[in-house]
Design a protein around this motif. Structure first.
Motif, PDB file in Angstrom:
ATOM      1  N   ALA A 137       9.274  45.721  55.610  1.00  0.00           N
ATOM      2  CA  ALA A 137       8.287  45.428  54.568  1.00  0.00           C
ATOM      3  C   ALA A 137       8.106  43.934  54.363  1.00  0.00           C
ATOM      4  O   ALA A 137       7.146  43.501  53.736  1.00  0.00           O
ATOM      5  CB  ALA A 137       8.695  46.091  53.255  1.00  0.00           C
ATOM      6  N   GLY A 138       9.051  43.165  54.877  1.00  0.00           N
ATOM      7  CA  GLY A 138       8.920  41.708  54.810  1.00  0.00           C
ATOM      8  C   GLY A 138       9.893  41.070  53.842  1.00  0.00           C
ATOM      9  O   GLY A 138      10.585  41.739  53.071  1.00  0.00           O
ATOM     10  N   THR A 139       9.958  39.757  53.905  1.00  0.00           N
ATOM     11  CA  THR A 139      10.864  38.971  53.059  1.00  0.00           C
ATOM     12  C   THR A 139      10.635  39.277  51.583  1.00  0.00           C
ATOM     13  O   THR A 139       9.510  39.438  51.133  1.00  0.00           O
ATOM     14  CB  THR A 139      10.642  37.471  53.347  1.00  0.00           C
ATOM     15  OG1 THR A 139      11.140  37.184  54.660  1.00  0.00           O
ATOM     16  CG2 THR A 139      11.352  36.600  52.333  1.00  0.00           C
ATOM     17  N   LEU A 140      11.753  39.347  50.841  1.00  0.00           N
ATOM     18  CA  LEU A 140      11.695  39.670  49.418  1.00  0.00           C
ATOM     19  C   LEU A 140      12.587  38.677  48.667  1.00  0.00           C
ATOM     20  O   LEU A 140      13.801  38.845  48.604  1.00  0.00           O
ATOM     21  CB  LEU A 140      12.169  41.105  49.190  1.00  0.00           C
ATOM     22  CG  LEU A 140      11.929  41.705  47.807  1.00  0.00           C
ATOM     23  CD1 LEU A 140      10.443  41.842  47.532  1.00  0.00           C
ATOM     24  CD2 LEU A 140      12.620  43.062  47.690  1.00  0.00           C
ATOM     25  N   LEU A 141      11.957  37.628  48.125  1.00  0.00           N
ATOM     26  CA  LEU A 141      12.705  36.582  47.433  1.00  0.00           C
ATOM     27  C   LEU A 141      12.377  36.574  45.952  1.00  0.00           C
ATOM     28  O   LEU A 141      11.228  36.732  45.552  1.00  0.00           O
ATOM     29  CB  LEU A 141      12.363  35.209  48.031  1.00  0.00           C
ATOM     30  CG  LEU A 141      12.674  35.008  49.511  1.00  0.00           C
ATOM     31  CD1 LEU A 141      12.310  33.597  49.937  1.00  0.00           C
ATOM     32  CD2 LEU A 141      14.134  35.295  49.810  1.00  0.00           C
ATOM     33  N   PHE A 142      13.412  36.383  45.143  1.00  0.00           N
ATOM     34  CA  PHE A 142      13.209  36.300  43.695  1.00  0.00           C
ATOM     35  C   PHE A 142      13.908  35.067  43.139  1.00  0.00           C
ATOM     36  O   PHE A 142      14.756  34.447  43.794  1.00  0.00           O
ATOM     37  CB  PHE A 142      13.707  37.560  42.992  1.00  0.00           C
ATOM     38  CG  PHE A 142      15.189  37.832  43.150  1.00  0.00           C
ATOM     39  CD1 PHE A 142      16.118  37.229  42.310  1.00  0.00           C
ATOM     40  CD2 PHE A 142      15.649  38.701  44.124  1.00  0.00           C
ATOM     41  CE1 PHE A 142      17.468  37.476  42.451  1.00  0.00           C
ATOM     42  CE2 PHE A 142      16.999  38.966  44.270  1.00  0.00           C
ATOM     43  CZ  PHE A 142      17.913  38.343  43.424  1.00  0.00           C
ATOM     44  N   ASP A 143      13.544  34.713  41.916  1.00  0.00           N
ATOM     45  CA  ASP A 143      14.079  33.542  41.226  1.00  0.00           C
ATOM     46  C   ASP A 143      15.135  34.006  40.232  1.00  0.00           C
ATOM     47  O   ASP A 143      14.833  34.723  39.277  1.00  0.00           O
ATOM     48  CB  ASP A 143      12.938  32.825  40.507  1.00  0.00           C
ATOM     49  CG  ASP A 143      13.382  31.560  39.790  1.00  0.00           C
ATOM     50  OD1 ASP A 143      14.595  31.252  39.809  1.00  0.00           O
ATOM     51  OD2 ASP A 143      12.521  30.883  39.195  1.00  0.00           O
ATOM     52  N   ALA A 144      16.392  33.605  40.441  1.00  0.00           N
ATOM     53  CA  ALA A 144      17.504  34.034  39.584  1.00  0.00           C
ATOM     54  C   ALA A 144      17.810  33.032  38.473  1.00  0.00           C
ATOM     55  O   ALA A 144      18.873  33.097  37.857  1.00  0.00           O
ATOM     56  CB  ALA A 144      18.755  34.263  40.433  1.00  0.00           C
ATOM     57  N   THR A 145      16.896  32.127  38.198  1.00  0.00           N
ATOM     58  CA  THR A 145      17.147  31.078  37.200  1.00  0.00           C
ATOM     59  C   THR A 145      17.539  31.658  35.847  1.00  0.00           C
ATOM     60  O   THR A 145      18.436  31.141  35.167  1.00  0.00           O
ATOM     61  CB  THR A 145      15.899  30.185  37.038  1.00  0.00           C
ATOM     62  OG1 THR A 145      15.615  29.557  38.288  1.00  0.00           O
ATOM     63  CG2 THR A 145      16.123  29.120  35.979  1.00  0.00           C
ATOM     64  N   LYS A 146      16.887  32.739  35.433  1.00  0.00           N
ATOM     65  CA  LYS A 146      17.148  33.302  34.103  1.00  0.00           C
ATOM     66  C   LYS A 146      18.591  33.779  33.973  1.00  0.00           C
ATOM     67  O   LYS A 146      19.250  33.529  32.956  1.00  0.00           O
ATOM     68  CB  LYS A 146      16.189  34.454  33.814  1.00  0.00           C
ATOM     69  CG  LYS A 146      16.268  34.979  32.377  1.00  0.00           C
ATOM     70  CD  LYS A 146      15.183  36.022  32.130  1.00  0.00           C
ATOM     71  CE  LYS A 146      15.093  36.375  30.652  1.00  0.00           C
ATOM     72  NZ  LYS A 146      16.284  37.087  30.169  1.00  0.00           N
ATOM     73  N   SER A 147      19.105  34.480  34.985  1.00  0.00           N
ATOM     74  CA  SER A 147      20.488  34.963  34.902  1.00  0.00           C
ATOM     75  C   SER A 147      21.470  33.797  34.958  1.00  0.00           C
ATOM     76  O   SER A 147      22.512  33.823  34.288  1.00  0.00           O
ATOM     77  CB  SER A 147      20.785  35.962  36.025  1.00  0.00           C
ATOM     78  OG  SER A 147      20.658  35.372  37.309  1.00  0.00           O
ATOM     79  N   GLU A 148      21.147  32.768  35.745  1.00  0.00           N
ATOM     80  CA  GLU A 148      22.023  31.597  35.806  1.00  0.00           C
ATOM     81  C   GLU A 148      22.057  30.882  34.462  1.00  0.00           C
ATOM     82  O   GLU A 148      23.125  30.461  33.991  1.00  0.00           O
ATOM     83  CB  GLU A 148      21.543  30.646  36.908  1.00  0.00           C
ATOM     84  CG  GLU A 148      21.684  31.220  38.310  1.00  0.00           C
ATOM     85  CD  GLU A 148      21.008  30.361  39.359  1.00  0.00           C
ATOM     86  OE1 GLU A 148      21.582  30.214  40.449  1.00  0.00           O
ATOM     87  OE2 GLU A 148      19.909  29.837  39.101  1.00  0.00           O
TER      88      GLU A 148
END
Length: 314
Positions: free
Chosen positions: A294-305
Motif C-alpha cells: 500500500a506504500g510508505t506510511l509515516l506519521f508525526d509522533a510529536t504529540k506523544s513525545e
C-alpha cells in the motif's frame, strides 16, 4: 511489569483472560488477579468489570493477524469487544477511565498524507482506506471508543501503536507472529515484498511506557477527553528491517524481490489452501501483501513525545 514498576502506587491489577494462566510470573501474583471471561461476551466482561471495580481500564484485547480461519472474529473482538467494554464501564457506579490501545494501521492510507516526512499524518488526520480486514476492524472499534469519549459517556484516550518490536512470546509462535520474525531468523522468508516501503517501529518497552503514561495522564484529568496519541518514531524501509534482523540473528536476509501482483496472487492462493486444506496460518496472506504494497506510511509522533514525555529508543 511497567505498571508494577511505578513507585508510590498501591496497585491491584485484574487481567481478563479466556483461560487461567498456566505459567504466571511469580513476582506478580500478589498484585495481579485473573478474571476468566471473553471480550466477545458482554456478560462476562460486565461481570469482570463489576468485580474488579477499576479506576482505569487498559483495553489491549484484539485480534492482530493477517488471516483468520473465521474472518468474522476480527469484528467480534476488535469491534464488538470494544462495545462490550464500553457497556460494562457505563454500568459502573463510578465509571472507570479507559486507555484504548489500537494500531497506526487503523488510519489506513490517508489521502495525500503519510508518504513522506513532509506530509506525515498526525492524530487529527482523517483515516483513509484500510489495506486489511484487521486494520478496518480496528478503525471501526476506535470509532466506537472515540464517539463514547466525545459524547462524555466515558472518559478515555487512544494510543495508536507503530509496529512493536522487542521481547515478545508471540514472535516465537508462527500462528501469532505477524512480523514473521521467527521465519526471518530461520531463513524461511524466501523473498522481499515492497522492500522500499517505509514503516515506523517502536520498542515494546516504549509502547508499554506510553500506555501507562497515557493512563496516568487521564487519571489526573490532564489533557482532553478523547485525546489520541501516535506511538513510535523509528523509521525503516522493509529491506533495511530485514537486514537488521539478519545482522542480529546471523542469518542471511532474503534478497529476491517479488512483484506486488505475484505476491498478491500467491497470497490469495495460500489463504484458500489454509482455509480449505491445511488449516494452518498462511505465510503471506493477501492482507499482509496489501499492507506491504500500500506504500510508505509515516506519521508525526510529536504529540506523544511532548505530552507523554516519551523519549523513544533508537
Amino acid at each position: 511489569s511497567t505498571l508494577l514498576s511505578r513507585s508510590g502506587l498501591n496497585l491491584e491489577i485484574t487481567v481478563l483472560r479466556r483461560i487461567a494462566s498456566t505459567n504466571p510470573d511469580g513476582h506478580m501474583l500478589q498484585s495481579v488477579h485473573e478474571a476468566i471471561g471473553c471480550i466477545e461476551d458482554e456478560v462476562s466482561v460486565c461481570a469482570a468489570v463489576q468485580e474488579a471495580d477499576p479506576e482505569l481500564v487498559i483495553h489491549l484485547a484484539g485480534v492482530y493477524a493477517w488471516w483468520q480461519p473465521d474472518a468474522t472474529r476480527f469484528e467480534r473482538v476488535n469491534v464488538q469487544g470494544v462495545q462490550n467494554l464500553l457497556t460494562a464501564v457505563k454500568r459502573m457506579a463510578k465509571k472507570a477511565k479507559i486507555v484504548h490501545v489500537s494500531t497506526v494501521l487503523a488510519f489506513g492510507n490517508p489521502e495525500g498524507r503519510g508518504t513522506s516526512v513532509e506530509n506525515a499524518f498526525n492524530e487529527s488526520t482523517p483515516a483513509g482506506p484500510a489495506a486489511s480486514r484487521y486494520a478496518a476492524s480496528k478503525h471501526a472499534g476506535d470509532q466506537l471508543a472515540q464517539q463514547a469519549f466525545e459524547n462524555g459517556d466515558v472518559e478515555g484516550c487512544t494510543c495508536f501503536l507503530a509496529c512493536c518490536i522487542g521481547r515478545d512470546a508471540k514472535l516465537l509462535d508462527p500462528e501469532r507472529d505477524v512480523m514473521k520474525m521467527k521465519a526471518l531468523v530461520e531463513g524461511k522468508v524466501p523473498a522481499v515484498i515492497a522492500g522500499d516501503t517505509i514503516f515506523t517501529y517502536v520498542d515494546v518497552r516504549d509502547a508499554a511506557e506510553a500506555i501507562v503514561r497515557a493512563g496516568e495522564r487521564i487519571l489526573k484529568s490532564h489533557g482532553v477527553n478523547g485525546e489520541k496519541f501516535l506511538i513510535g518514531n523509528q523509521r525503516l524501509k522493509t529491506a533495511e528491517f530485514y537486514t537488521l534482523v539478519a545482522e542480529l540473528s546471523g542469518m542471511a536476509r532474503p534478497t529476491r524481490q517479488v512483484p506486488a501482483w505475484t505476491a498478491l496472487g500467491a497470497g490469495h492462493a495460500s489463504a484458500f489452501l489454509a482455509k480449505f486444506v491445511t488449516g494452518r496460518n498462511p505465510t503471506a496472506p493477501a492482507d499482509l501483501v496489501r499492507t506491504a504494497t500500500a506504500g510508505t506510511l509515516l506519521f508525526d509522533a510529536t504529540k506523544s513525545e511532548r505530552d507523554l514525555g516519551i523519549e523513544y529508543r533508537n
